[in-house]
Structure formats: structure tokens, C-alpha cells
Design a protein around this motif. Structure first.
Motif, PDB file in Angstrom:
ATOM      1  N   LEU A  39      43.738  50.972  17.482  1.00 13.81           N
ATOM      2  CA  LEU A  39      43.301  52.364  17.685  1.00 13.81           C
ATOM      3  C   LEU A  39      44.294  53.337  17.042  1.00 13.81           C
ATOM      4  CD1 LEU A  39      41.959  52.238  21.357  1.00 13.81           C
ATOM      5  CD2 LEU A  39      40.624  52.582  19.268  1.00 13.81           C
ATOM      6  N   GLU A  40      45.591  53.033  17.164  1.00  9.39           N
ATOM      7  CA  GLU A  40      46.599  53.874  16.494  1.00  9.39           C
ATOM      8  C   GLU A  40      46.397  53.849  14.983  1.00  9.39           C
ATOM      9  OE1 GLU A  40      50.419  52.394  17.591  1.00  9.39           O
ATOM     10  OE2 GLU A  40      50.479  53.449  19.514  1.00  9.39           O
ATOM     11  N   ALA A  41      46.137  52.658  14.448  1.00  7.88           N
ATOM     12  CA  ALA A  41      45.947  52.532  13.001  1.00  7.88           C
ATOM     13  C   ALA A  41      44.728  53.330  12.536  1.00  7.88           C
ATOM     14  CB  ALA A  41      45.800  51.059  12.626  1.00  7.88           C
ATOM     15  N   LEU A  42      43.614  53.164  13.234  1.00  9.70           N
ATOM     16  CA  LEU A  42      42.387  53.859  12.844  1.00  9.70           C
ATOM     17  C   LEU A  42      42.549  55.369  12.950  1.00  9.70           C
ATOM     18  CD1 LEU A  42      39.906  51.465  14.653  1.00  9.70           C
ATOM     19  CD2 LEU A  42      40.074  51.775  12.175  1.00  9.70           C
ATOM     20  N   LYS A  43      43.175  55.833  14.016  1.00 10.45           N
ATOM     21  CA  LYS A  43      43.379  57.275  14.184  1.00 10.45           C
ATOM     22  C   LYS A  43      44.338  57.838  13.153  1.00 10.45           C
ATOM     23  CE  LYS A  43      42.324  57.152  19.117  1.00 10.45           C
ATOM     24  NZ  LYS A  43      42.849  57.202  20.519  1.00 10.45           N
ATOM     25  N   SER A  44      45.173  56.955  12.573  1.00  5.83           N
ATOM     26  CA  SER A  44      46.100  57.378  11.512  1.00  5.83           C
ATOM     27  C   SER A  44      45.466  57.284  10.131  1.00  5.83           C
ATOM     28  CB  SER A  44      47.362  56.507  11.563  1.00  5.83           C
ATOM     29  OG  SER A  44      48.032  56.651  12.791  1.00  5.83           O
ATOM     30  N   GLY A  45      44.189  56.952  10.080  1.00  8.86           N
ATOM     31  CA  GLY A  45      43.489  56.905   8.803  1.00  8.86           C
ATOM     32  C   GLY A  45      43.614  55.602   8.052  1.00  8.86           C
ATOM     33  N   LYS A  46      44.022  54.535   8.751  1.00  9.68           N
ATOM     34  CA  LYS A  46      44.118  53.232   8.098  1.00  9.68           C
ATOM     35  C   LYS A  46      42.824  52.446   8.326  1.00  9.68           C
ATOM     36  CE  LYS A  46      48.470  54.556   8.365  1.00  9.68           C
ATOM     37  NZ  LYS A  46      49.036  55.431   7.312  1.00  9.68           N
ATOM     38  N   SER A  47      42.336  51.789   7.317  1.00 10.20           N
ATOM     39  CA  SER A  47      41.230  50.857   7.505  1.00 10.20           C
ATOM     40  C   SER A  47      41.757  49.609   8.194  1.00 10.20           C
ATOM     41  CB  SER A  47      40.594  50.487   6.167  1.00 10.20           C
ATOM     42  OG  SER A  47      39.944  51.613   5.604  1.00 10.20           O
ATOM     43  N   VAL A  48      40.882  48.908   8.907  1.00 12.46           N
ATOM     44  CA  VAL A  48      41.304  47.756   9.705  1.00 12.46           C
ATOM     45  C   VAL A  48      40.476  46.535   9.354  1.00 12.46           C
ATOM     46  CG1 VAL A  48      41.199  46.778  12.044  1.00 12.46           C
ATOM     47  CG2 VAL A  48      42.299  48.993  11.657  1.00 12.46           C
ATOM     48  N   VAL A  49      41.175  45.399   9.198  1.00 11.44           N
ATOM     49  CA  VAL A  49      40.539  44.086   9.095  1.00 11.44           C
ATOM     50  C   VAL A  49      41.083  43.260  10.257  1.00 11.44           C
ATOM     51  CG1 VAL A  49      40.358  41.954   7.747  1.00 11.44           C
ATOM     52  CG2 VAL A  49      40.328  44.181   6.588  1.00 11.44           C
ATOM     53  N   THR A  50      40.190  42.712  11.079  1.00 14.90           N
ATOM     54  CA  THR A  50      40.631  41.963  12.252  1.00 14.90           C
ATOM     55  C   THR A  50      39.844  40.668  12.397  1.00 14.90           C
ATOM     56  OG1 THR A  50      40.872  42.010  14.666  1.00 14.90           O
ATOM     57  CG2 THR A  50      39.068  43.302  13.728  1.00 14.90           C
ATOM     58  N   ALA A  51      40.487  39.671  13.000  1.00 11.89           N
ATOM     59  CA  ALA A  51      39.832  38.404  13.322  1.00 11.89           C
ATOM     60  C   ALA A  51      39.692  38.245  14.829  1.00 11.89           C
ATOM     61  CB  ALA A  51      40.643  37.242  12.749  1.00 11.89           C
ATOM     62  N   ASN A  52      39.825  39.347  15.568  1.00 13.94           N
ATOM     63  CA  ASN A  52      39.957  39.316  17.025  1.00 13.94           C
ATOM     64  C   ASN A  52      38.611  39.401  17.724  1.00 13.94           C
ATOM     65  OD1 ASN A  52      40.715  39.713  19.715  1.00 13.94           O
ATOM     66  ND2 ASN A  52      42.548  40.842  19.123  1.00 13.94           N
ATOM     67  N   LYS A  53      37.964  38.235  17.958  1.00 19.20           N
ATOM     68  CA  LYS A  53      36.636  38.255  18.578  1.00 19.20           C
ATOM     69  C   LYS A  53      36.670  38.738  20.026  1.00 19.20           C
ATOM     70  CE  LYS A  53      38.079  33.708  19.085  1.00 19.20           C
ATOM     71  NZ  LYS A  53      38.935  32.951  18.158  1.00 19.20           N
ATOM     72  N   ALA A  54      37.731  38.405  20.776  1.00 19.03           N
ATOM     73  CA  ALA A  54      37.798  38.823  22.173  1.00 19.03           C
ATOM     74  C   ALA A  54      37.837  40.339  22.276  1.00 19.03           C
ATOM     75  CB  ALA A  54      39.013  38.206  22.849  1.00 19.03           C
ATOM     76  N   LEU A  55      38.637  40.981  21.442  1.00 17.48           N
ATOM     77  CA  LEU A  55      38.733  42.439  21.459  1.00 17.48           C
ATOM     78  C   LEU A  55      37.437  43.086  21.011  1.00 17.48           C
ATOM     79  CD1 LEU A  55      40.319  45.042  21.792  1.00 17.48           C
ATOM     80  CD2 LEU A  55      41.266  44.693  19.500  1.00 17.48           C
TER      81      LEU A  55
END
Length: 439
Positions: free
Chosen positions: A88-104
Motif C-alpha cells: 500500500l505504501e508503494a502504490l500510494k507512492s506511485g510505484k507499480s506493483v508485481v506480487t506473487a502473494n495469493k493470500a494477500l
């Protein structure tokens, strides 16, 4: 071109493979993305284990994801926290996100999607389901012009390895689990896999994408494989079936005053040995997608492991980098349908019920009478083997399609009868035909 700078959260089995591929394939990745893709830093908890990464290593994950020189954050640490806060910090800072986190994603996917939308950045997560198999992007992009009616398949390699080993050797669940642990397919604590939670998180993600409806992990009916026995495996074989842990997501049309709805569930089930999913052995995954126009599509491959999962992460990373270079965005969350989740008790399927009963006249009649009383139609009922020295016999009942609630009520009553010594197993029988099990 200005490089795309990447912050990595985590450097375990998957993270190390991502770093390796970024280094070994740097020139090709740059050509595909339209700009060099460079590591800006790697956040870990135990830096002494990653001395080969030199100055890239940091323990300040929050500082890393908000740095001005970071364009994309790749998260492979897993779990809910601190991953949720960091992303959430990354996204709010304008960073795109790639994640493998199925639980989240299964728990808080909408919050992440909303944060990405608010900042005008990408959220990609192909690696969260089925490892290297390109499955989520076809659901989100290739089939966006079609109406998907069902997604069903094997999405957990550990349980598939265990069930395959039991079928191949006749071994017990405990022995097969021990072998899976020895070979590295099962964790020291295998609960997330064998109790179905890993598959349930993936089912929530699949249902959300396929049906344009927000489905979270709590909406998914979940059963694991701990109770599956060698006797169950043999019973399935006698019926021309095999047992697989299935994730099934369906869209059910409105009927009889009940509105259109979706369902998602995970449980071990008997499927015909002739079905393509029955031949998926070992730690492999396979998923069937059914759509009105496209018909049946099957996706098959390695569903876990460092290199296969890193392949999916790199695919997302190149796509996100390309979007950053061109000044565009990938697809946003699509939840316009907002369909209700159908209660598990209303879903209809067939069942295989195994009972230990008193070996005397009239018992079969009493048992079949309870099925009839609860409106569960019987397709076949038989005694298997001879009665034992304790005066017990085994009766197997296979039903026609019946509501889950009716079958559960029947089993509850049967378990309390004096002539029933025990309910050994209740397994669903899925034909995985075009009409689906909820029809």
C-alpha cells in the motif's frame, strides 16, 4: 532510455531466481521492455544470508519502496503483514506493483486495486496462481470479450503429489506426506496446502477475475485432503475414477426466483479417470476454463517452484516496465458484475458415502430410507466385502446430484443410528461436464 528501477521485497526461493534472471537476461529484458530493467535494492530480514548482493541489500523495506528512484516494487515475501502495509505504501507512492502473494490478494485484493487506481499505476499478480502457467492474464485480458461460466482444476502441487503417490503405490496419506516432505514438495508445516487454504486463496482470485465480482477467501468453501484414505483411493479406482483436490469456481444463471450468482469451493473429489485432469500427476497443476464462445480451454504446467514462479514474475515485470516506458497502464480491476456468492448448502453434486454398519437384515433398507427422507436420490447402493468378526459390514452409497445441505443432513442422521458404526468418508463425485455441478 531511462532505466526502470526495481525494488525487491524478499529474496527466498523465488526472489533469488528473479534476481538471477534479471542479471542473466538483462539485455533481452531491456529489449522487450523498451528500457533497461535494473535492481534498485533488495529488502530482506537476514542480510548476512545475501552477501552476494552487496550494496543492494537493505533491511529497511519501507524506505526502499518509497524511494524516489524506484519505479516498480516486486513482492515475494508472502503472508499478510508486513506485505500489505508495504505494498500500500508503494502504490500510494506511485510505484507499480508485481506480487506473487495469493493470500494477500484473496484477503485484500480490492484495497490494493483501489490504491493502484488512485495512483494510476499497475497491479500485476500472474505468479499468485499456478506458478509458471499463464492463466490470470488470459482470464483478465484474452477472454475479457467472452462470458466465462466455470474455472475448475488442480491448483496446488503439494496435494496433487500426495494424492498421486497414494494412487500409484497404495500408500497411506501419512506415508505420502512424508515422501512429499522429503522431496521438498511439502513444507515442514504443510497445513496451508493439505488443509486446502492455499487452493482456496487461488480460487478466490480466479473467481474474482472470471466473474467480474469481488470474491475473497472467506467466500470459498474449503476442505483439505487429510481425511482421504487408501480405501478411498481404491474405491475411486473401482468406480473408474481418481481423487484430486479441486478448486471449482462457477457462475450460475438465475432460476426459480434465485438471482444469478457465483460459487467457489475447494475439496477432494472423485473425477472420471478418462478426464484430462485425472492424468495430471506429481506436483503439476492444470486448470479448465469454460466460456460461452471459446468453449473449453485447458492450462497445464508447473504450478510451483522457484524458477517457474520467477518466470511468471518476470513476465509481469516486463509488462509493467513496458507500460511505464510508454506512459500507459494495464487492465484495472473489473468488479462491475458484483454477483452474490451462492451458499454452499444450495450447490448440487453427486456423492460417494462409505458407512460401517451392523451386518444384519434390514440395515440397507433403513439407510436408503434416510436418503429418501431427505430428498437425496440414490444411484447405487451396495455392500462391499463380507461382514467381519465384529458383526460389521461396509456399505457404499452413490447418489444422484443433490443439494449439499440435504446430503449433510442425511449424513448427520445416519451417524446417529444404532445400526451405523461409523461414517468413514463422504466424497463428492464430479463429472466436470459442460453443465457444471451446480446446475
Amino acid at each position: 532510455m531511462k532505466p526502470i528501477r526495481v525494488a525487491m521485497l524478499g529474496c527466498g526461493t523465488v526472489g533469488r531466481e528473479v534476481v538471477r534472471l534479471l542479471r542473466e537476461q538483462a539485455d533481452e529484458l531491456a529489449a522487450r521492455a523498451g528500457a533497461p530493467v535494473e535492481l534498485a535494492g533488495v529488502a530482506v530480514r537476514r542480510p548476512h544470508k545475501h552477501s552476494d548482493l552487496g550494496d543492494l541489500i537493505t533491511t529497511d523495506a519501507s524506505g526502499l519502496v518509497t524511494r524516489d528512484d524506484v519505479d516498480v516494487v516486486v513482492e515475494v515475501i508472502g503472508g499478510i503483514e508486513p506485505a500489505r502495509t508495504l505494498l500500500l505504501e508503494a502504490l500510494k507512492s506511485g510505484k507499480s506493483v508485481v506480487t506473487a502473494n495469493k493470500a494477500l490478494l484473496a484477503e485484500d485484493g480490492p484495497a490494493l486495486a483501489e490504491a493502484a487506481d488512485a495512483s494510476g499505476v499497475d497491479l500485476y499478480y500472474e505468479a499468485a496462481v499456478a506458478g509458471a502457467i499463464p492463466l490470470l492474464r488470459p482470464l483478465r485480458e484474452s477472454l475479457v470479450g467472452d462470458r466465462i461460466t466455470r474455472v475448475a482444476g488442480i491448483v496446488n502441487g503439494t496435494t496433487n503429489f500426495i494424492l498421486s503417490a497414494m494412487a500409484a503405490s497404495g500408500s497411506s496419506y501419512a506415508d505420502a506426506l512424508e515422501e512429499a516432505t522429503r522431496l521438498g514438495y511439502a513444507e515442514a508445516d504443510p497445513s496451508a496446502d493439505v488443509d486446502g487454504y492455499d487452493a482456496a486463496s487461488k480460487a478466490a482470485i480466479l473467481a474474482s477475475l472470471a466473474f467480474h465480482t469481488r470474491v475473497n477467501a472467506a467466500d470459498v468453501h474449503c476442505e483439505g485432503i487429510r481425511a482421504v484414505t487408501a480405501t478411498d483411493i481404491a474405491a475411486a479406482s473401482a468406480m473408474g475414477c481418481v481423487i484430486k483436490l479441486l478448486a471449482i469456481c462457477e457462475r450460475t444463471p438465475a432460476e426459480d426466483g434465485v438471482p444469478e450468482s457465483v460459487s467457489a469451493r475447494v475439496y477432494p473429489a472423485m473425477i472420471p479417470a478418462a478426464h484430462p485432469l485425472a492424468s495430471v500427476d506429481g506436483a503439476y497443476n492444470a486448470v479448465f476454463v469454460e466460456a460461452d464462445a471459446a468453449g473449453q480451454l485447458m492450462f497445464y504446467g508447473q504450478g510451483a517452484g522457484g524458477a517457474p514462479t520467477a518466470s511468471a514474475v518476470l513476465g509481469d515485470l516486463v509488462a509493467v516496465a513496458r507500460n511505464r516506458v510508454l506512459g500507459g497502464r494495464g487492465p484495472r480491476e473489473s468488479a462491475y458484475a458484483s454477483l452474490p456468492v451462492r451458499p454452499m448448502g444450495t450447490l448440487r453434486t453427486r456423492y460417494h458415502v462409505s458407512l460401517e454398519v451392523a451386518d444384519r437384515a434390514g440395515v440397507l433398507s433403513a439407510i436408503t430410507g434416510e436418503f429418501a427422507h431427505h430428498g437425496v436420490s440414490i444411484a447405487a447402493a451396495r455392500q462391499t466385502g463380507e461382514g467381519d468378526d465384529n458383526g460389521s459390514a461396509r456399505i457404499v452409497v452413490v447418489t444422484h446430484k443433490a443439494p449439499e445441505a440435504a446430503l449433510a443432513a442425511t449424513v448427520d442422521v445416519l451417524a446417529g443410528l444404532d445400526v451405523v458404526h461409523g461414517v468413514h468418508s463422504v466424497l463428492r463425485v464430479e463429472d466436470l461436464g459442460r453443465k457444471g455441478v451446480a446446475g
